[in-house]
Design an enzyme around this catalytic site. Sequence first.
Site, PDB file in Angstrom:
ATOM      1  N   GLU A  60      -4.600  -6.800   5.294  1.00 50.76           N
ATOM      2  CA  GLU A  60      -4.093  -7.907   6.120  1.00 50.76           C
ATOM      3  C   GLU A  60      -4.532  -7.812   7.581  1.00 50.76           C
ATOM      4  O   GLU A  60      -4.672  -8.821   8.263  1.00 50.76           O
ATOM      5  CB  GLU A  60      -2.566  -7.981   6.039  1.00 50.76           C
ATOM      6  N   PHE A  89      13.870  -6.336  -1.576  1.00 49.25           N
ATOM      7  CA  PHE A  89      12.538  -5.821  -1.866  1.00 49.25           C
ATOM      8  C   PHE A  89      11.499  -6.489  -0.961  1.00 49.25           C
ATOM      9  O   PHE A  89      11.449  -7.705  -0.855  1.00 49.25           O
ATOM     10  CB  PHE A  89      12.188  -6.069  -3.341  1.00 49.25           C
ATOM     11  N   GLN A  90      10.691  -5.697  -0.324  1.00 52.59           N
ATOM     12  CA  GLN A  90       9.648  -6.152   0.601  1.00 52.59           C
ATOM     13  C   GLN A  90      10.197  -7.036   1.707  1.00 52.59           C
ATOM     14  O   GLN A  90       9.546  -7.981   2.140  1.00 52.59           O
ATOM     15  CB  GLN A  90       8.512  -6.846  -0.155  1.00 52.59           C
ATOM     16  N   LYS A 110      11.062 -17.482   0.728  1.00 49.31           N
ATOM     17  CA  LYS A 110      10.502 -18.011  -0.516  1.00 49.31           C
ATOM     18  C   LYS A 110      11.251 -19.260  -1.007  1.00 49.31           C
ATOM     19  O   LYS A 110      10.632 -20.194  -1.523  1.00 49.31           O
ATOM     20  CB  LYS A 110      10.531 -16.929  -1.591  1.00 49.31           C
ATOM     21  N   MET A 168     -16.629   7.744  22.780  1.00 48.95           N
ATOM     22  CA  MET A 168     -15.847   7.411  23.970  1.00 48.95           C
ATOM     23  C   MET A 168     -14.801   8.489  24.241  1.00 48.95           C
ATOM     24  O   MET A 168     -14.549   8.867  25.381  1.00 48.95           O
ATOM     25  CB  MET A 168     -15.187   6.041  23.771  1.00 48.95           C
TER      26      MET A 168
END
Lengths: 170, 593
Positions: free
Chosen positions: B55, B117-118, B167, B491
């Site tokens: 993502e 959940f999630q 949802k 760097m």
Amino acid sequence: MSKDTPVVAHTISVLVANEPGILARVVGLFSGRGYNIESLTVAETDAKQSLSRITIVTKGTPMIIEQIKAQLDRLVPVYRVRDLTVEGPHIERELALVKVRSTGEKRVEALRLADVFRAKVIDAKADSFVFEVTGNSDKVQTFVGLMETLGLVDVGRTGIVAMSRGGEPL
Amino acid sequence: MKPEESATTGADLLVKALIDEDVEVVFGYPGGAVLPIYDSLFKQNRLRHILVRHEQAAVHAAEGYARSTGKVGVVLVTSGPGATNAVTGLTDALMDSIPIVCLTGQVPTHLIGNDAFQEADTTGITRPCTKHNYLVKAVDALARTVHEAFYVARSGRPGPVVIDLPKDVLMNKYDYVAPPKVVSEHKSYRPQMKPDPKKVAQALEMIIHAKRPVFYAGGGVINSGPKASKLLTQLVHLTGYPITNTLMGLGSFPASDKQFLGMLGMHGTYEANLAMHGCDVMINIGARFDDRITGNIAKFSPGSKKIHVDIDPSSINKNVHVDLAVVGDATLVLEELVKGWKAREAKGQPKVDQKALKAWWAQIEEWRARNCLAYKSDKETIKPQYALERLYHHIKNKDHYITTEVGQHQMWAAQFLKFEQPNRWMTSGGLGTMGYGFPAAMGVQIAHPDALVIDVAGEASILMNIQELSTVAQYRLPVKIFILNNQYMGMVRQWQELLHGSRYSESYMESLPDFVKLAEAFGAKGLRCSEPSKLDDTIKEMIALPHPVVVDVLVDQKENCFPMIPSGAAHNEMLLGPDDKAGKVSEEGMVLV
Ligand SMILES: Cc1cc2nc3c(=O)[nH]c(=O)nc-3n(C[C@H](O)[C@H](O)[C@H](O)COP(=O)(O)OP(=O)(O)OC[C@H]3O[C@@H](n4cnc5c(N)ncnc54)[C@H](O)[C@@H]3O)c2cc1C
Ligand SMILES: Cc1ncc(C[n+]2csc(CCOP(=O)(O)OP(=O)(O)O)c2C)c(N)n1
Ligand SMILES: [Mg+2]
């Protein structure tokens, strides 16, 4: 900016959309950017348009205060930001509930001082009072300080609400 | 309100709203909470969905898409881990003012707060890393919220906006609400576009009477649209003044122009930094006085009057106190300045002090003659600077876009590639996100399928989103990854050399993969080059191949990036090369990043 520029307290009024998370947005802005909050009050002030008014007392150098105002103003649900400290004269008030438990001389003295401070008795039992006192923060602080020797057990303070003098709206 | 017969599900409304907002592509990754949206996507063919492999990459891809087109980039991720994985990308977009709308799934409203959940507190987590965010609690607010989110993301100072979508809201039904005709009438959010004419007049006055002026233009000019770059170029030509760009502003003024001093700042050119240090009037257009620019604030351009043109009042006087602030959109301000300048010229009113300007240019040319980007070339090993010079030679006449990862290679790319136009250069400036460049290049390639899109990468950074090779394989995106492989987090190593007695703690890249085989494993093409004499052929082959290509260029491991202004130092305390030892880093500087 140089470190020795003066740090001054400012009272800032913010008109916001009364929507979920708005207070978290404002408070998160202060904590995230390391600004001070000396006092914060918030409540809905216009139910029809769903507006809330937040009063914040904060401290900082002039450059920081300018940043704080610009950062607040840039939040999407913020309508207006006003710095009451710099925009003409204004009035500040705070309310405190002060619970005192004592008997005898001390109880009488507490009541006498409450009268001097024009605090109202809003609850009384044989050995206790709850006073309601309003005024600027100094006055409230002084009253609470005096109660300390007279059986103070509990204090609740609202924080400061403020408004400009004269007929203009925010 | 009761849903009508014709009512559609929240997910369908969402897709419709996206189409009405002119969205063509969504970068995303599915999951339970967003299944209704994926179902709606399945049933239509207006919106294209690009399936990334992480993502974070979806957000960077959307950033690349947005920065190279000027449009809003759109991201779709699921609840919980989908949303938290997007956080780095969102923060990146916030720091670099990139317009993004990120749709996140959420558990159904009745489960919010139950550690379902999630479930993650997505609006809570993303509040400090978005310009604004929304939790849509009922389907009747959905379409309106989407339209508002697009308006907020692209208007004023652009930025990322999250819309959290439970949802049940996606499955409930309601009627569609089209975007309002005039969206600019948001009830509380109204960025100031038009500048105050009085301020513009004052700015013009200051600009005309300058004796040692410098334009300092930044990402805000790019944000404002290609017209702003045209106007800036016009104004700079009208005045005959020198101009420097920030990392984010590269391309807003043609790099090949004689008036261009190159990038300024920590790794900017000698001439740009000394011009900033010694100027009497600084004209900042859409740049934010970042600490990579100013170095030690107390010693920053001490003798100048400063003009700051910016759309965001919070950028003004944040780091540096300015003498004149012009709040407004760069295009509108530049338009007024050009108009004002021409009007004065037509009337033959006070002109620029040409004698002073000539002396100023003579001074600048002296600085320029130091040739601060010079490096020691080598017959045996490829110098990273040389690799980029050759790369530029082969791409300059092609329609090309450059993205970068973060590190030395990024700075060398900024120094050695020339940007003649805006929107051609995508880099993570503010957050400095390793792993940005490759997914960003995918987004650019989606927007410009026929262009040559190159991610200039370091071998450490590229591993941070290497899984996206699978995405470019799936969509046949011919992105080129040009790795300047120095086997170090260069760097980091450079700072350790400078500040920590060359104790290279954990900055050596052990156990690197074989990048050629790695590319092949994903169905891409891999090339390797370790000899300067073969570099041209490798680059030509890379360009000619119609596939995604990973080029592993083995470069000098010890090369450092110069010029460099060490932390806490001033513009005139620059290190110009490896022999310029930094007894110059103060204790105060040591604590800075
Ligand atoms: C390893 C590393 C090294 C770096 N070294 C350097 C360096 O040497 N030199 C350098 O320059 N940078 C360097 N950077 C990048 C640096 O951190 C900043 O990201 C960059 O300098 C900021 O660019 P900017 O000032 O143009 O502002 P941006 O971040 O692009 O911000 C844009 C400004 O313009 C304003 N704006 C937006 N839209 C408009 C509009 N429509 N009209 C007017 N104003 C608008 C915004 O409000 C904001 O103030 C480095 C980054 C990394 C990772
Ligand atoms: C996500 C992330 N983690 C850590 C850093 C700190 N960091 C900045 S540059 C750098 C090294 C980059 O190495 P490489 O990609 O090989 O580029 P080089 O400097 O060698 O060109 C690191 C670790 C960062 N910018 N981003
Ligand atoms: Mg490296």
